[in-house]
Design an enzyme around this catalytic site. Sequence first.
Site, PDB file in Angstrom:
ATOM      1  CG  ASN A  35      52.575  42.045  45.054  1.00  0.00           C
ATOM      2  OD1 ASN A  35      51.351  42.010  44.304  1.00  0.00           O
ATOM      3  ND2 ASN A  35      53.401  41.993  44.290  1.00  0.00           N
ATOM      4  CE  LYS A  93      38.753  41.252  46.279  1.00  0.00           C
ATOM      5  NZ  LYS A  93      39.140  41.506  47.671  1.00  0.00           N
ATOM      6  CB  CYS A  99      54.253  39.101  39.602  1.00  0.00           C
ATOM      7  SG  CYS A  99      54.145  40.661  39.092  1.00  0.00           S
ATOM      8  CB  THR A 111      42.693  33.769  41.739  1.00  0.00           C
ATOM      9  OG1 THR A 111      43.097  33.178  42.671  1.00  0.00           O
ATOM     10  CG2 THR A 111      41.380  35.523  41.762  1.00  0.00           C
ATOM     11  N   GLY A 112      43.312  34.124  38.553  1.00  0.00           N
ATOM     12  CA  GLY A 112      42.870  34.723  36.940  1.00  0.00           C
ATOM     13  C   GLY A 112      42.578  33.844  36.127  1.00  0.00           C
ATOM     14  CD  GLU A 151      48.564  46.057  34.574  1.00  0.00           C
ATOM     15  OE1 GLU A 151      48.096  45.799  35.924  1.00  0.00           O
ATOM     16  OE2 GLU A 151      47.202  46.505  35.973  1.00  0.00           O
ATOM     17  CD  GLU A 195      54.066  34.234  41.853  1.00  0.00           C
ATOM     18  OE1 GLU A 195      52.442  34.280  41.163  1.00  0.00           O
ATOM     19  OE2 GLU A 195      54.370  34.980  40.952  1.00  0.00           O
ATOM     20  CD  GLU A 231      51.616  40.978  37.007  1.00  0.00           C
ATOM     21  OE1 GLU A 231      51.627  39.446  36.713  1.00  0.00           O
ATOM     22  OE2 GLU A 231      51.964  42.249  37.700  1.00  0.00           O
TER      23      GLU A 231
HETATM   24  O1  TXE Z   1      46.093  34.684  45.537  1.00  0.00           O
HETATM   25  P1  TXE Z   1      44.847  35.648  44.323  1.00  0.00           P
HETATM   26  P2  TXE Z   1      46.467  34.904  47.482  1.00  0.00           P
HETATM   27  C1  TXE Z   1      50.209  34.839  43.853  1.00  0.00           C
HETATM   28  C2  TXE Z   1      51.579  34.507  44.643  1.00  0.00           C
HETATM   29  C3  TXE Z   1      50.784  34.146  46.243  1.00  0.00           C
HETATM   30  C4  TXE Z   1      49.082  33.009  45.174  1.00  0.00           C
HETATM   31  C5  TXE Z   1      48.457  33.413  46.049  1.00  0.00           C
HETATM   32  O2  TXE Z   1      51.948  33.134  43.642  1.00  0.00           O
HETATM   33  O3  TXE Z   1      51.733  33.133  46.762  1.00  0.00           O
HETATM   34  O4  TXE Z   1      49.284  33.730  44.180  1.00  0.00           O
HETATM   35  O5  TXE Z   1      47.853  34.358  46.366  1.00  0.00           O
HETATM   36  C6  TXE Z   1      40.639  37.974  44.947  1.00  0.00           C
HETATM   37  N1  TXE Z   1      37.190  36.340  41.451  1.00  0.00           N
HETATM   38  N2  TXE Z   1      50.102  36.288  43.428  1.00  0.00           N
HETATM   39  O6  TXE Z   1      45.798  33.514  47.489  1.00  0.00           O
HETATM   40  O7  TXE Z   1      44.132  34.414  45.233  1.00  0.00           O
HETATM   41  C7  TXE Z   1      42.200  38.182  46.039  1.00  0.00           C
HETATM   42  O8  TXE Z   1      40.540  39.118  47.138  1.00  0.00           O
HETATM   43  C8  TXE Z   1      37.689  37.600  41.606  1.00  0.00           C
HETATM   44  C9  TXE Z   1      50.904  36.995  42.092  1.00  0.00           C
HETATM   45  O9  TXE Z   1      46.106  36.278  47.387  1.00  0.00           O
HETATM   46  O10 TXE Z   1      45.311  35.752  43.065  1.00  0.00           O
HETATM   47  C10 TXE Z   1      42.585  40.069  46.063  1.00  0.00           C
HETATM   48  O11 TXE Z   1      42.301  40.907  45.969  1.00  0.00           O
HETATM   49  N3  TXE Z   1      38.621  37.654  42.757  1.00  0.00           N
HETATM   50  C11 TXE Z   1      50.409  37.967  42.544  1.00  0.00           C
HETATM   51  C12 TXE Z   1      42.761  39.023  44.748  1.00  0.00           C
HETATM   52  O12 TXE Z   1      41.690  38.310  43.407  1.00  0.00           O
HETATM   53  C13 TXE Z   1      39.547  36.990  43.402  1.00  0.00           C
HETATM   54  C14 TXE Z   1      50.086  39.074  43.837  1.00  0.00           C
HETATM   55  C15 TXE Z   1      44.402  37.976  44.454  1.00  0.00           C
HETATM   56  O13 TXE Z   1      44.416  36.670  45.057  1.00  0.00           O
HETATM   57  C16 TXE Z   1      38.642  35.486  43.259  1.00  0.00           C
HETATM   58  C17 TXE Z   1      49.541  37.907  44.579  1.00  0.00           C
HETATM   59  C18 TXE Z   1      37.794  35.232  42.289  1.00  0.00           C
HETATM   60  N4  TXE Z   1      37.779  34.569  42.533  1.00  0.00           N
HETATM   61  C19 TXE Z   1      49.696  36.705  44.273  1.00  0.00           C
HETATM   62  N5  TXE Z   1      39.210  34.651  44.157  1.00  0.00           N
HETATM   63  C20 TXE Z   1      51.268  38.594  41.247  1.00  0.00           C
HETATM   64  N6  TXE Z   1      51.061  38.532  39.972  1.00  0.00           N
HETATM   65  O14 TXE Z   1      52.265  40.067  41.226  1.00  0.00           O
HETATM   66  C21 TXE Z   1      40.554  35.480  45.217  1.00  0.00           C
HETATM   67  N7  TXE Z   1      40.402  37.403  44.042  1.00  0.00           N
END
Ligand code: TXE
Length: 490
Positions: free
Chosen positions: A162, A185, A294, A242-243, A471, A394, A260
């Site tokens: 984003n 990455k 976010c 994912t977090g 951060e 969200e 985050e």
């Molecule tokens: O997120 P992911 P996605 C939220 C927002 C969005 C939702 C899904 O609600 O609709 O997440 O988005 C990497 N091990 N945010 O599917 O999966 C992935 O390659 C290590 C909030 O894109 O969390 C990417 O680089 N890394 C947000 C990053 O994680 C992994 C910003 C984010 O992907 C992984 C984005 C794994 N197992 C989405 N799986 C914010 N907080 O600002 C995925 N990734």
Amino acid sequence: MSRWQDAIDAAGKLPEYMIVDGQRQSGSRAERIEVYDPGSGLSLGSVPVATIDEVDEAVQAAKRALTGPWSVLSPKDRGRMLWSIGERIRENVERLALIETLDCGKTLQDSTITVERAVDYFSYYAGIVDKLEGTTIPLGDSKVCFTERVPVGVTGHIVPWNVPISTFARGIAPTLACGNTAVVKPAEDTPLTAILLAELMQEAGLPPGVVNVVTGYGANTGQALTEHPEVRHITFTGSMNTGKAVMTAAASHVASVTLELGGKSPHLVLKDADLDRAVPDVLKGVFKNAGQICSAGTRLLVERPVHAELVSRLVDGANAYVLGHGLENPDMGPLISARQLQSVAGFAERARERGLSFCAGGNPVTVETCEGGNFFEPSIVDNVSSDDELAQSEIFGPILSVIPVNDLDHAIEVANDTAYGLAAGVHTLDVSQAMRFAKAVEAGQVFINGYHGGSDAVPFGGMKDSGIGREKGLTGLDAYSQIKAVTISM
Ligand code: TXE
């Protein structure tokens, strides 16, 4: 369409490789990730999917760099290096902003601001490197004890799509300030500016291997990085689920994490607020970057006496939004991908099924000249109950949920009624009311009479399920250094 192809061509050769140990690498797998312009759907090329071995190569390069020329730079010279990197980015603001818009759909104006924000992170932390002082601890006459900040080692950075370039910089600038080396990455949707930044850093004189960029999907490349035993700290921005996976991977080798994980942030407008100021602020707070921020103020809490007027003015404002390709600087650009568009549309569909109705927008939309783009209307739903999905989840798209409240106490109760705790805002002319809200709300940052009013110097991060750690600012250095205590017995 050809005008967008012309714009892509004008951006010059786009990177289709990774950066490992200072070298361009095209990856060994036949599979590649196609990268698209979300405004037109046109291809920007493709990047590799790094294998576990290639991630390991990047981590080993970063590990070697920890003891190479980078490690012997004096703090002053390390600071100068960060400054030079910032300047190198500044010289390229125009091209980077163009590519950021093509890669993630942001308006060109917003992209320019985020590239400049990336410069700010490097110049902010450049000035801090020779001021990372330790402490002395009194242990009596026969002993001297002092502490110093030492690097943590190789840090891993998982970047979302984003705000790609500034999220990259807000992790990389402080980790370099503390003397670490890094593997990044970027998100599979938006890898381009990360690769270009790594190259600009080398042009600024950063030794090979200090910052490496591996591209790929989260489930393979991302996971390989977070599970790597030599990665000592992981900075992750993304979804809550994912977090949790990242934290589990980090636990396997006792690495620390900064997480985050998004939010469902309340934006409160009290009855005494200056509505002329609140209306544009609420709109910008939720619709900036098509709602893909976010800390977006996605829940509008409004005191009942001004509810009807505020909603009516917001609806007028939302209906006047012009949607378009980011390069045309419209009020709002596209969502990142067809997948995200589908997800946002799903929230709208389910809301209708529960009997909620949209007073503005609520649908995907086709924008003339951008037929392949992922557009969703700026949308408002009134009278949402606090336990509804629209008030709890969200969405990461342009949907504002309006929740009327009786008074400040009720507002605080509703504001804290989600799993998240990232940001919050309040509009009021009464400083006591503003401060009561600021103290009671569970949020990492609070904006009074001006949403998103922070800067690169203001700590950023969440409470509750919004994450761990902060951060930005001086606090942002804590994740990237560890304290060594030395005691001398005399
Ligand atoms: O997120 P992911 P996605 C939220 C927002 C969005 C939702 C899904 O609600 O609709 O997440 O988005 C990497 N091990 N945010 O599917 O999966 C992935 O390659 C290590 C909030 O894109 O969390 C990417 O680089 N890394 C947000 C990053 O994680 C992994 C910003 C984010 O992907 C992984 C984005 C794994 N197992 C989405 N799986 C914010 N907080 O600002 C995925 N990734």
